[in-house]
Design a protein around this motif. Structure first.
Motif, PDB file in Angstrom:
ATOM      1  N   TYR A 213       1.154  -1.021   0.047  1.00 24.76           N
ATOM      2  CA  TYR A 213       0.436   0.562   0.265  1.00 24.76           C
ATOM      3  C   TYR A 213       0.502   1.051  -0.119  1.00 24.76           C
ATOM      4  CZ  TYR A 213      -2.458   3.266   3.664  1.00 24.76           C
ATOM      5  OH  TYR A 213      -3.012   4.547   3.719  1.00 24.76           O
ATOM      6  N   LEU A 214       1.827   1.027   0.177  1.00 23.83           N
ATOM      7  CA  LEU A 214       3.329   2.615   0.549  1.00 23.83           C
ATOM      8  C   LEU A 214       3.119   2.941  -1.072  1.00 23.83           C
ATOM      9  CD1 LEU A 214       5.779   1.093   3.216  1.00 23.83           C
ATOM     10  CD2 LEU A 214       3.697   2.578   3.542  1.00 23.83           C
ATOM     11  N   PRO A 215       3.410   1.692  -1.774  1.00 23.85           N
ATOM     12  CA  PRO A 215       3.790   2.662  -2.883  1.00 23.85           C
ATOM     13  C   PRO A 215       2.306   4.282  -3.168  1.00 23.85           C
ATOM     14  CG  PRO A 215       4.417   0.400  -3.561  1.00 23.85           C
ATOM     15  CD  PRO A 215       3.649   1.111  -1.845  1.00 23.85           C
ATOM     16  N   ALA A 216       1.219   3.944  -3.296  1.00 23.19           N
ATOM     17  CA  ALA A 216       0.690   4.105  -3.376  1.00 23.19           C
ATOM     18  C   ALA A 216      -0.427   5.859  -2.515  1.00 23.19           C
ATOM     19  CB  ALA A 216      -1.302   3.427  -3.273  1.00 23.19           C
ATOM     20  N   LEU A 217       0.896   5.930  -0.942  1.00 20.50           N
ATOM     21  CA  LEU A 217      -0.024   7.257  -0.382  1.00 20.50           C
ATOM     22  C   LEU A 217       0.097   8.171  -0.865  1.00 20.50           C
ATOM     23  CD1 LEU A 217       2.175   6.506   2.355  1.00 20.50           C
ATOM     24  CD2 LEU A 217      -0.535   6.187   2.802  1.00 20.50           C
ATOM     25  N   PRO A 218       0.813   8.312  -2.609  1.00 18.43           N
ATOM     26  CA  PRO A 218       1.362   9.863  -2.980  1.00 18.43           C
ATOM     27  C   PRO A 218      -0.022   9.360  -3.522  1.00 18.43           C
ATOM     28  CG  PRO A 218       3.209   8.986  -2.376  1.00 18.43           C
ATOM     29  CD  PRO A 218       3.071   7.944  -2.342  1.00 18.43           C
ATOM     30  N   SER A 219      -0.418   8.745  -4.097  1.00 23.81           N
ATOM     31  CA  SER A 219      -1.431   8.855  -5.175  1.00 23.81           C
ATOM     32  C   SER A 219      -2.980   9.250  -4.327  1.00 23.81           C
ATOM     33  CB  SER A 219      -2.111   7.844  -5.979  1.00 23.81           C
ATOM     34  OG  SER A 219      -0.835   7.204  -7.425  1.00 23.81           O
ATOM     35  N   ILE A 220      -2.393   8.383  -3.210  1.00 24.98           N
ATOM     36  CA  ILE A 220      -4.536   8.974  -2.773  1.00 24.98           C
ATOM     37  C   ILE A 220      -4.334   9.993  -1.939  1.00 24.98           C
ATOM     38  CG2 ILE A 220      -5.531   8.349  -0.411  1.00 24.98           C
ATOM     39  CD1 ILE A 220      -3.869   4.603  -0.997  1.00 24.98           C
ATOM     40  N   THR A 221      -3.203  10.716  -1.528  1.00 30.88           N
ATOM     41  CA  THR A 221      -3.155  11.715  -0.968  1.00 30.88           C
ATOM     42  C   THR A 221      -3.482  12.640  -2.012  1.00 30.88           C
ATOM     43  OG1 THR A 221      -1.122  11.732  -0.059  1.00 30.88           O
ATOM     44  CG2 THR A 221      -1.598  13.562  -0.315  1.00 30.88           C
ATOM     45  N   ALA A 222      -3.395  12.631  -3.885  1.00 30.12           N
ATOM     46  CA  ALA A 222      -3.904  13.481  -5.076  1.00 30.12           C
ATOM     47  C   ALA A 222      -5.002  13.553  -5.045  1.00 30.12           C
ATOM     48  CB  ALA A 222      -3.328  12.814  -6.028  1.00 30.12           C
TER      49      ALA A 222
END
Length: 405
Positions: free
Chosen positions: A24-33
């Motif tokens: 899930y970590l690589p998705a954190l910036p995408s979730i933020t956006a």
């Protein structure tokens, strides 16, 4: 069950945790956006999962001592799979946090059960070696999680990365349903009575061996969690790596971790558990200190962080199997409760660190690589102190006396 199947189940049950975080970590910036969410709320999707994970173990532990490991594992894996589907379909950051809380609570059944199974089946020294084999399997899942999470996020979006967790949960549930056999030698019909629960918790909390090993596991996990909570922002946002490139860095980290679990199994027969941990702590302290010192010297590069962290994570592969099995070892009649309390301490540590990091990073008080590098330095010192003092004084495992009624 044959030992081969025990290792498979340990790997699956322990593996739900790194999959729920590393993939899930690589998705954190995408979730933020995607949700235009503040950093503190995005960090809460990770820290709230871990807090729920820790608290739920306090419930699952006594329940498994009362009814057995198998029904608890079936219930937990079912809830984990459903919560993974809900996370992938979340329509807001608040919904995602709620589903991650459910997922964390369900995850507690699996990981608590794995530690209790080791105590059900093995004596302390052999238990540490079997736990290291299970954690080697966890490392393999962690190896896949970073690259897979990065690839899915980059090519199919963050929802696909979260949906992959539902697939894993369904596979684990099917295997437990078909192949797992109960390991609890004798159920405790009093385990859920309030007076009995208080008596068991008190007996565990007063045992110095429990605290020595539980604190070793908690501080070591605190260091790993600091890396997990900050690394995607450091490597993707600050240092400019792609999501797939970041996933490959996570793969390299997990590979070194697996090497640490193999090292653990080689050293324990030669040095004993306590001396093995003391030696590993020297690697921990060296890695943490190098990470902090190189950052302060202005070397803000990928390998100035990852090089020292490889030493840190190599030692983590020793500290975790020894810490997790050692905390449960004195309590063969209450392995579920002891496993639950040890897991709760680990997750409270992670939640506190995650909350602090989220606040610092949201306000801009800590920027660049420093939340990661200073955090590793801080935990490296604490781990060494625990390994060289408490573990050496109180780490010899003696079964706790069972109180008479």
């Amino acid at each position: 069950m044959p030992s081969g199947w025990v290792v498979v189940f340990l790997s699956l049950l322990l593996g739900v945790q790194p999959l729920a975080t590393d993939l899930y970590l690589p998705a954190l910036p995408s979730i933020t956006a995607a949700f235009d969410a503040p950093m503190a709320k995005v960090q809460a999707t990770l820290s709230a999962l871990l807090l729920a994970f820790g608290i739920a173990q306090l419930v699952w532990g006594p329940v498994s001592d009362r009814f057995g490991r198998r029904p608890v594992l079936l219930a937990g894996l079912t809830a984990y799979t459903l919560a993974s589907v809900g996370s992938a379909l979340a329509g807001s950051i608040e919904q995602l946090i709620v589903w991650r809380i459910v997922q964390g609570a369900a995850m507690g059944a699996a990981v608590m059960g794995a530690r209790a199974i080791v105590r059900d089946l093995y004596q302390p020294a052999e238990g540490a070696r079997m736990m290291s084999r299970g954690l080697s399997g966890l490392g393999l899942f962690a190896c896949l999680s970073g690259p897979l999470g990065g690839w899915l996020t980059e090519h199919a979006g963050w929802r696909a990365a979260l949906a992959a967790l539902a697939v894993f949960g369904a596979v684990a549930l099917a295997l437990v349903t078909l192949r797992f056999r109960e390991t609890l030698p004798q159920r405790n019909p009093q385990a859920l009575r309030p007076a009995e629960m208080l008596r068991i918790w008190g007996r565990i909390a007063r045992h110095p061996t429990f605290w020595a090993w539980a604190l070793l596991a908690a501080t070591s996990y605190g260091g790993l969690f600091t890396f997990l909570a900050t690394s995607s922002f450091v490597f993707i946002t600050v240092l400019g790596h792609s999501k797939t490139g970041y996933g490959l860095l996570m793969l390299s980290m997990s590979t070194v971790y697996i090497a640490g679990t193999f090292l653990c199994r080689r050293l324990i027969p030669r040095l004993g558990v306590r001396r093995t941990v003391a030696l590993a702590a020297a690697f921990t302290l060296t890695g943490g200190t190098l990470a902090g010192a190189l950052a302060l010297a202005g070397l803000h590069t990928t390998w100035a962080i990852m090089g020292p962290f490889y030493l840190f994570i190599l030692a983590h592969g020793v500290h975790q199997p020894c810490g997790q099995s050692g905390a449960v070892a004195p309590f063969p009649q209450a392995a579920g409760a002891a496993s639950a309390l040890a897991g709760f301490i680990m997750m409270v540590t992670a939640f506190a660190m995650g909350t602090w990091l989220g606040q610092r990073m949201s306000t801009g008080a800590d920027t660049g690589v420093y939340p990661l590098t200073n955090g590793l330095w801080f935990w490296g010192v604490l781990i060494a102190l625990v390994a060289w003092t408490l573990v050496q004084r109180h780490g010899e495992v003696r079964p706790a006396p069972v109180p008479t009624r």
